[in-house]
Structures are given as C-alpha cells and as structure tokens.
Design a protein around this motif. Sequence first.
Motif, PDB file in Angstrom:
ATOM      1  N   VAL A  16       0.849  -1.176   0.000  1.00  0.00           N
ATOM      2  CA  VAL A  16       0.000   0.000   0.000  1.00  0.00           C
ATOM      3  C   VAL A  16       0.894   1.238   0.000  1.00  0.00           C
ATOM      4  O   VAL A  16       1.872   1.296   0.720  1.00  0.00           O
ATOM      5  N   THR A  17       0.565   2.157  -0.824  1.00  0.00           N
ATOM      6  CA  THR A  17       1.419   3.342  -0.898  1.00  0.00           C
ATOM      7  C   THR A  17       0.937   4.410   0.070  1.00  0.00           C
ATOM      8  O   THR A  17      -0.168   4.362   0.571  1.00  0.00           O
ATOM      9  N   ARG A  18       1.828   5.356   0.297  1.00  0.00           N
ATOM     10  CA  ARG A  18       1.503   6.491   1.150  1.00  0.00           C
ATOM     11  C   ARG A  18       0.229   7.195   0.697  1.00  0.00           C
ATOM     12  O   ARG A  18      -0.582   7.611   1.499  1.00  0.00           O
ATOM     13  N   GLU A  20      -2.367   6.100  -0.713  1.00  0.00           N
ATOM     14  CA  GLU A  20      -3.622   5.411  -0.387  1.00  0.00           C
ATOM     15  C   GLU A  20      -3.982   5.538   1.085  1.00  0.00           C
ATOM     16  O   GLU A  20      -5.141   5.513   1.449  1.00  0.00           O
ATOM     17  N   VAL A  21      -2.959   5.648   1.948  1.00  0.00           N
ATOM     18  CA  VAL A  21      -3.221   5.672   3.384  1.00  0.00           C
ATOM     19  C   VAL A  21      -3.986   6.899   3.803  1.00  0.00           C
ATOM     20  O   VAL A  21      -4.814   6.878   4.701  1.00  0.00           O
ATOM     21  N   TRP A  22      -3.629   8.011   3.197  1.00  0.00           N
ATOM     22  CA  TRP A  22      -4.198   9.290   3.608  1.00  0.00           C
ATOM     23  C   TRP A  22      -5.128   9.775   2.516  1.00  0.00           C
ATOM     24  O   TRP A  22      -4.751  10.566   1.677  1.00  0.00           O
ATOM     25  N   PRO A  23      -6.337   9.308   2.522  1.00  0.00           N
ATOM     26  CA  PRO A  23      -7.208   9.679   1.418  1.00  0.00           C
ATOM     27  C   PRO A  23      -7.542  11.169   1.407  1.00  0.00           C
ATOM     28  O   PRO A  23      -7.875  11.712   0.372  1.00  0.00           O
ATOM     29  N   SER A  29      -1.121  14.984   0.182  1.00  0.00           N
ATOM     30  CA  SER A  29      -0.007  15.693  -0.415  1.00  0.00           C
ATOM     31  C   SER A  29       1.156  15.843   0.568  1.00  0.00           C
ATOM     32  O   SER A  29       2.289  15.964   0.162  1.00  0.00           O
ATOM     33  N   SER A  31       2.431  13.609   2.356  1.00  0.00           N
ATOM     34  CA  SER A  31       3.371  12.500   2.275  1.00  0.00           C
ATOM     35  C   SER A  31       3.456  12.002   0.835  1.00  0.00           C
ATOM     36  O   SER A  31       3.774  10.866   0.578  1.00  0.00           O
ATOM     37  N   SER A  32       3.147  12.870  -0.087  1.00  0.00           N
ATOM     38  CA  SER A  32       3.181  12.434  -1.476  1.00  0.00           C
ATOM     39  C   SER A  32       4.625  12.184  -1.900  1.00  0.00           C
ATOM     40  O   SER A  32       5.565  12.744  -1.357  1.00  0.00           O
ATOM     41  N   LEU A  33       4.779  11.341  -2.842  1.00  0.00           N
ATOM     42  CA  LEU A  33       6.105  10.889  -3.242  1.00  0.00           C
ATOM     43  C   LEU A  33       6.382  11.313  -4.671  1.00  0.00           C
ATOM     44  O   LEU A  33       5.471  11.561  -5.441  1.00  0.00           O
TER      45      LEU A  33
END
Lengths: 538, 538
Positions: A16-18, A20-23, A29, A31-33
């Motif tokens: 699961v990516t960052r 997806e965790v923080w909808p 944004s 923790s966006s990569l």
Amino acid sequence: MRRFLTIAAAAARKIVTRREVWPQEGIASASSLPPAPALAAAVKDLPLCRRFSTMPWSKPVTIDNINPKVLKCEYAVRGEIVLRAQLIQQELLTKPSSYPFNEVIYCNIGNPQSLGQVPITFFREVLALCDHPALLEKSETHALFSSDAIARAWRILDNIPERATGAYSHSQGIRACREEIAEAIAARDGYPANADDLFLTDGASPGVHMMLQLLLRSEQDGILCPIPQYPLYSASIALHGGTLVPYYLDEENGWGLKVEDLRRQLQSARAEGIKVRALVVINPGNPTGQVLSEENQKQIIQFCKDECLLLLADEVYQENVYVETKKFFSFKKVSRSMGYGEKDLSLVSFQSVSKGYYGECGKRGGYMEVTGLDNDVKDQLYKIASVNLCSNISGQILVSLVMNPPKNGEESYELFLQERDLILASLGRRAKTLAEALNKLEGVSCNEAEGAMYLFPRLHLPERALKAASAVDMLPDTFYARRLLDATGIAVVPGSGFGQVPGTWHFRCTILPAEEKLPDIISRISTFHQRFMDEFCD
Amino acid sequence: MRRFLTIAAAAARKIVTRREVWPQEGIASASSLPPAPALAAAVKDLPLCRRFSTMPWSKPVTIDNINPKVLKCEYAVRGEIVLRAQLIQQELLTKPSSYPFNEVIYCNIGNPQSLGQVPITFFREVLALCDHPALLEKSETHALFSSDAIARAWRILDNIPERATGAYSHSQGIRACREEIAEAIAARDGYPANADDLFLTDGASPGVHMMLQLLLRSEQDGILCPIPQYPLYSASIALHGGTLVPYYLDEENGWGLKVEDLRRQLQSARAEGIKVRALVVINPGNPTGQVLSEENQKQIIQFCKDECLLLLADEVYQENVYVETKKFFSFKKVSRSMGYGEKDLSLVSFQSVSKGYYGECGKRGGYMEVTGLDNDVKDQLYKIASVNLCSNISGQILVSLVMNPPKNGEESYELFLQERDLILASLGRRAKTLAEALNKLEGVSCNEAEGAMYLFPRLHLPERALKAASAVDMLPDTFYARRLLDATGIAVVPGSGFGQVPGTWHFRCTILPAEEKLPDIISRISTFHQRFMDEFCD
C-alpha cells in the motif's frame, strides 16, 4: 534466506502506498512521493548490511547525513565558552586549586535566579497551591500562605475544568488565564485586548519558533533582524531555512535604530531577490539595552505598514527599564495611538515570565499576542500549537500572575512591592556600576543599559591580540572571552554570537551577579583586562 | 519624499551584507544569499504601498503566502471534531437544552485528569515544595506533607545550583534529575544507563520533533511509521518536510507487527528513491493498544540493525499494560539482551509524565534516551535543545519522580501503591468493558486493548452511509464521529486521522471516562449506533 521480490509480486501482496493511506487531500499531499521509478529499478530484498557482508555496521545517523539546517544553526549563548565554563566548574569540584578562582560566574545568560535572585513570594505561593490543591482544604494552610494567594489559587482552579492542573489545556492555553492576561494588556495599554489573540507558550522562544515556522518557505524568505541581536532569531531562522536580513543599531548613538537604515537594508535585500516577510524589534534591547522612544516606535510601525511587513515585537524586557528618561510602550499601544487597528497592521508581541523583576526562567511561561492576522492564518498557528498539545500549566498560571500581580489592599501587596522594587532598583544600580567600571578600562567603551539585563561593551583590541587570536584560529572576541573565563571564572558571550559591525568586537555580559559580588567581579575583570592589554600592546 | 538610491550610493553608505555580519564559517553560510543580481535590478526606494497608491493595505501574511509545510500538516486529535465539541460545550453553557445531553465527554485525547483522574499525592507534594521552598523552613509544613516528600524535595533542591527551581537548567535538564532517571532505567532494564544520554523535554512530543528535525533533509528522507499511528508523527514529518513511509499493523491479528511487512514497505520506498532514515515503533500501541512480544521486538531490532535504520521507540505507555499475558520490555533492554550495545544499534526511547498511571499531561515532562549515536551528532541535539534553553523545571522534577516513586518503608509508600493500583486496575476494567460493549454493536469489531489508553474499533458502514458522507463531502469515519458527537456529546477521533488500510473505517476512543460514567456512555453510544444503522441500512 535470499528472496527477490518482483514489483508484480509486491503488487500481489498488496503493498500500500503512502497516497492510499491518507485519502484526505491535505494529508495525501503531505506525504506524497515523487513518481515511482521504472520497473528497471527492481526492489532489492536483501538487507543493506548483508549486501556487503564484509562491511562493519555503519551508524544510520552521522554528522554527514543530518539536516544541514541544524548544522548551520548557531546559539552562542550556550556555545563554546559556556561549555568550557561547565567543564571548569566540574574540575573545580575535584581539584579546587586548578584555577585562580573558586567559582564560575555565569554572566552569559539572563538567568537571575541562578545567580541568587529570590522569586516573588506571592507567585510561588499560588503555584504551590495550584500544584497541590489538596492543601486548600486544610486549616494549616492558612498559617503558611497569604490570604490573597489562597483566593487567587481558588479563582484559577475554579476556572479549570475538573480543577485539573495536570490536564492538557486548550492548545492556546487555559481560557481563564488568557482572559486575565488580555485584561492586563488592556489595562497596560489603554486599548482592548482579546483572549482569542493570545497563545500561551513555554517561554517566548517557542512563540518565535512558531511564527518563523509559519512564515519561512525557503531561503528566499527574509526576516529583518537587528544587529546585534539575540541569537534565538538567527538560530531559529537557520533552523527554519530562511535568510536573516540585518539592520544595524547605531552604537555611537546609544544603539539607536534609524528607520532609513532599515529601509536601506530592506531595499538591498529585495534587490537580491529576497522576499522580506517580517521585522524583528527587541525593545528594551538585547544585548544592547536601549529603550526605544515612542517617536522611534511610530516610525518603525509606519515603516512596517508601508512596506507590508509583519512586526515581531520582542517585548520580554518590558518591566526592565532603569532610567528616568525612558518608559516602555508596547508596539500595540503605540500603533493604536496612531489610529492603526487590526486592519492596518500585523503585529505579534512576545512576553515571558523569564525576565522582568520575576526572572522565572525555569518555569517556561510566556505568551504571544497575535493581532492583524486573518483568522485562517491564526487557525494555522492553532494547528502548530496543537501538535505539541499545550504549554505547561504552571507556566500558564505564572504568566497570568506576572501580568496581574497583587493589588493595593490585598494581603501580599506590601511584600510584593518591596520584593519587586528591591530587585528593580538593584538591577538599575548594577547596570550603572558595571557600565562605569567597563568604561574605565583601556580600549573599552560601553553604552549605558537603559533597560533589559545586559551590557554589550566594545573592545578596541590591539593588533597583536588580533594576530594571537588568528594564530589559534579564534575570532578576537572569542579569544578575549576565553582568556577572561580562564583567568577569572567569569563567563561572557563573544559579540560575534550576536552579530556586530564587521571589524568591531564586543562581548555580552549580564548585569545579574548579586550586588555584593560586583566589586570583586569588577576587580577581577579589571585586573584581567589590564594584563591582557599589557601582554598585547606594543 | 521620493528618493532613488543607486547601488553606488548604497555602497558609499556602507550597506553591510549578511555575509559580513557573521564572519564565522557556520553562521555565514546559514544566512548566505543567492548571488546578487546584476546592476540592472536597481534598488527600489519607494515603499511598497506607495508604488500603487490606490491599493488598500494588504496583509503581509495570508493563507496564500505561509509555509506550505504548515498547511500540509494535520493533527486530527485536536482537529475538526474537537473544535466542534468545544463550540457545543460553549453553547451548552448559554442554552443547556440545545443538545440532547448535558455535557461534552472528551474521548479524543489521552488526558486522564480532564476526566477526573486524581493525581498521585506524593508527586504533587514534592512539586509544591519545590515550587515554594520557603515552606521547608516552616514547622506547619510537617502537618501538611509526608516526611518522604519533604526529604525528596530537599534532595532535589540540594542538587540544583542555588536551589533555584526558577532558573534555566542545563539544556539537557538538571543533572541530578537525569542521574536519578538513568538509575531508574538501569534498575528497570538490568542494563546501565547514562545521564549524558538523556534529554529532558516538555513531554515526549518535543523530543520527537527534535529527532525528526535532526534527521529530515528533504522529501526524499523517509520515516517508517506504523499505520494506524499517533498523528504526532505524520504532523511532525510534514512540518519538517520529510516523507512518511507506512507499514501496516495487522488488525485481524490483534494489530500485530510483521517484520516482513516492514521489509516490503521499506523496499518499496527505496525503489521509489526514498532514503529511509528511521523506524517508529509505538509500544504499547497508540491508537491500537497492542503490546509487542519480546520475540517480535527482537525481530524489529534485527531489522533496524540490518537495514541501517535508527529505531525511534515511543514507550510512553510503558506503565499501561492491562493483560496478564503481556509485559512491557524496553527496546533498550531487549537489544542489550541480544548482545547489541552502543556500537551495534542506534536507538532513541521516548517517555512522558503524561501517560502511565500518573497522567500528568499538563505538567509537560518527559525525556528521550539517545543511545548508539556519535557524540558529534549528540552535540547537534544539544544545540537544538539549547535554542529553547531548557524544558520546564517542574516537568523535569516530575519525570525524575515518576521514574523513582516512593519505596517500601517510606511514609508515602502505602498510599502511593493504593493510588497507583486503583488507577491501573480501573483502566484495565474500563478497557475491557468498553471493548466488549463496542463488539456487541452491529457492524463494529474491536480488538482488545492490551495496553495504552485507547480502543480503535472498526466500523463496517452500510453503503448508504458512505454515500451520505460523500454527499456532504466528509470521509465516512468523520461523518460517523460528527453524528456521534451531535447525538451524544462524546468526542472521538475519526480513524482517518491516524491512517488506516484504504477502504476501512475506524475511530479512536480513549478508555479514560470515569468508571461510574461508563454505563451511561455505553448506552449513549449503543443507542446512537443502532439509530445510525437503522437510518442507513437497507
């Protein structure tokens, strides 16, 4: 066991990516990569250390891979001279004869109680009662505490939900304390103040951090700071990644502040592409001790208004004025007297329990009053304050007390006046005595301290002293302060920690040592200085 | 008056640049500027506002020009639900009948004393005596304070220079307090601890900030955090500009932590170019309440060692374990039992006076124990700590007390045991009662809280509830929490504030309301929930 995991396999196992965790929009944004690399960058499954099995374990955090902003930050008030002073103090315990003095005297920092200043009785009574409210139920308590301290403690406790001084408060501080402070500010200034504009803080420093964290986006954002300045500002600007834009206090004219210098430095910074966001003014001055005239304050306010700058007013020495000719006026009062309200000027004022006649540094209490900022900006300040939950409750109570000391007619009033006036009168005498003594030294000139807790004498050092400093890779003022410490046990802070006009050298020395110790301290400094000059003058 | 100043004129007036002010290497670069632009960018002398004289004054700071990292940061524990709860509380004061309940119950935050938990008598006695040491000289004091509290206060005061509890301490905290804490850690773990490794902090939060500020250089630096996590971590990572790398706790297995999940997420982040610096573990878990097994801790330690990660161990709930089958072991103890010392593992442990049976949130006391880091890195931590001078002295004293409570044979010992055990036993019962009640609700499943202060039940919400939430632009868990608050006055935090597996919904609820209030709270939640489900189920 070696396993190699393909991207496909990883997907199958539902990595699961960052994102997806923080909808939610905001957090996503946060923790966006950066975009995921091509499949070619296959996932490496082997632990780092085992890929090079002959390598010893290397530490994950070293001086070479930490945040460079931390490396850049300097804080001279607790810098190398103080670290050395602490070492000497330890050595004196085990080998009392290893230095030509018996004790280290810390004149590096405005810390009155460490040098014997006694706290104001009323404040400590109320704090003790609020710490242990069970005392209020016992009859013996009346023999130990003044009646107004008991009444004040009840009033405070009754305004805290569940009377819980051990509970987190509102992120801005206990509402009742903020209301008392707002009333006190209004009484001081003659203009209204609002509890919603107050943020109670652990001393003034966290408030300054909070404001700079709010303002500074990159190195292109600048803050106009006085030079010399209290290094909290340079340190905090470095930590938050902004740029310090200096303006110079005029040593020849009692550390005066000329608005045309402000304007020149602002323009110079703007020409270099710096977006200047705010102006810091420290009044009474630290380390310089000057008290601004009301006229000068008006010019500064007009300048901030004209140039669209936030005015950050460090007013923690508001009770420390020692000359008849000067009086403290808050920037808020002066701005309101000019007819400027919330819609005309953005102003933050900082106050602390650490200074004044109270000198309660260890209690870490303070506030900032935020005016002329939009509510959505204040909401962001609330959020920053919330991440640390709240400032300490004893500090919150204490700042409400120092802003509302005992009043005429209350049991503690006489004692309070006596304690306060003794301290302030003594500080005034000490400032004068020390400045006079420093001015008698060869090659030393020192402006009077009209207020605050420091002197900032200038050292006109002989050429050979500059060379000797350079030979041991020290700045001349550090060289001098180091020699002073080793010879006398007196710890002062080199002027370079505060900033100074290039080619000039100073040190900052508090006026706080107990009055009965002053003659000895002056004699030690004088003897040292004479020897230093003898050694380095041709 | 309009004046135009040329660069040449400016030079003649000796404009001083930032670089000249700070001759030292470190500071010079801190405030270094981009290269000055060409002469073409002439200095503009006209105040900003006057260049466009028809424009009204615009505020220097607006929501559009503040630090974007501040905007990104979220802190749900004091977020929208709590702000609404505070509003409702105010409304209830003026219009008691405006809601179908009499009071707001704050289950959003682990704040025991706000819900009526009484502080431990001994701790408060010592704090009151240290706040007002003059009491120690009076005979009446012996009628009001236990003999061991008086003895402890003397011991503490005798170890503070000048007995000044109102003085700034060493930046890491009072040495004597750190020594007492180090001894207590050594006694707890059976392995030595060092006062020099301890940094006393205003609660655990500033310690976490300090470490993240030290570590994070850019968005390319990542921190592995559990999901769900305590939002201090996500907020602090956002404020300091790093990237949160999530790893998932396994809800189906009591919120267990699988090292292979850790590794998978680490590899995934590395494949995306993230340099992962540290692993955060919260044990006992917040918001999830699980207590790690020693075996699991060993795997985590080995993982950090193998992967060259700093282990950040949030151990603030170390006294809060409620099940017979689990016991708290510090990560330091477990690592030392594996034979790993300072040269094998970098580990920081956080502790706070806010949690445990003491629950002294408002006192803001805590420490971090920093092991396996080089001295030059610890010097940088000292410097960051110095910029705020020191943590509050009452908090410093209190953390030394909670780590060294009364001992068998001392006057307070029996009362202390009684107070402590009552609180812990009651917390255990409350955790069990609440979890059982939640599990009885339709579509709710809740793991047991083995430790800490929270339950994190999962909500299996009907499709129509999801749609209703979406229609009002809310996340489903926020929608549920908002409805719960409006119907019952109970404030909980939506799971989205902690992170959760996408598509799952939870809330965090503390176990802290007083036991006698629990039946009513459970009944209110149950009634609300049934109505909610009735409304949205087909």
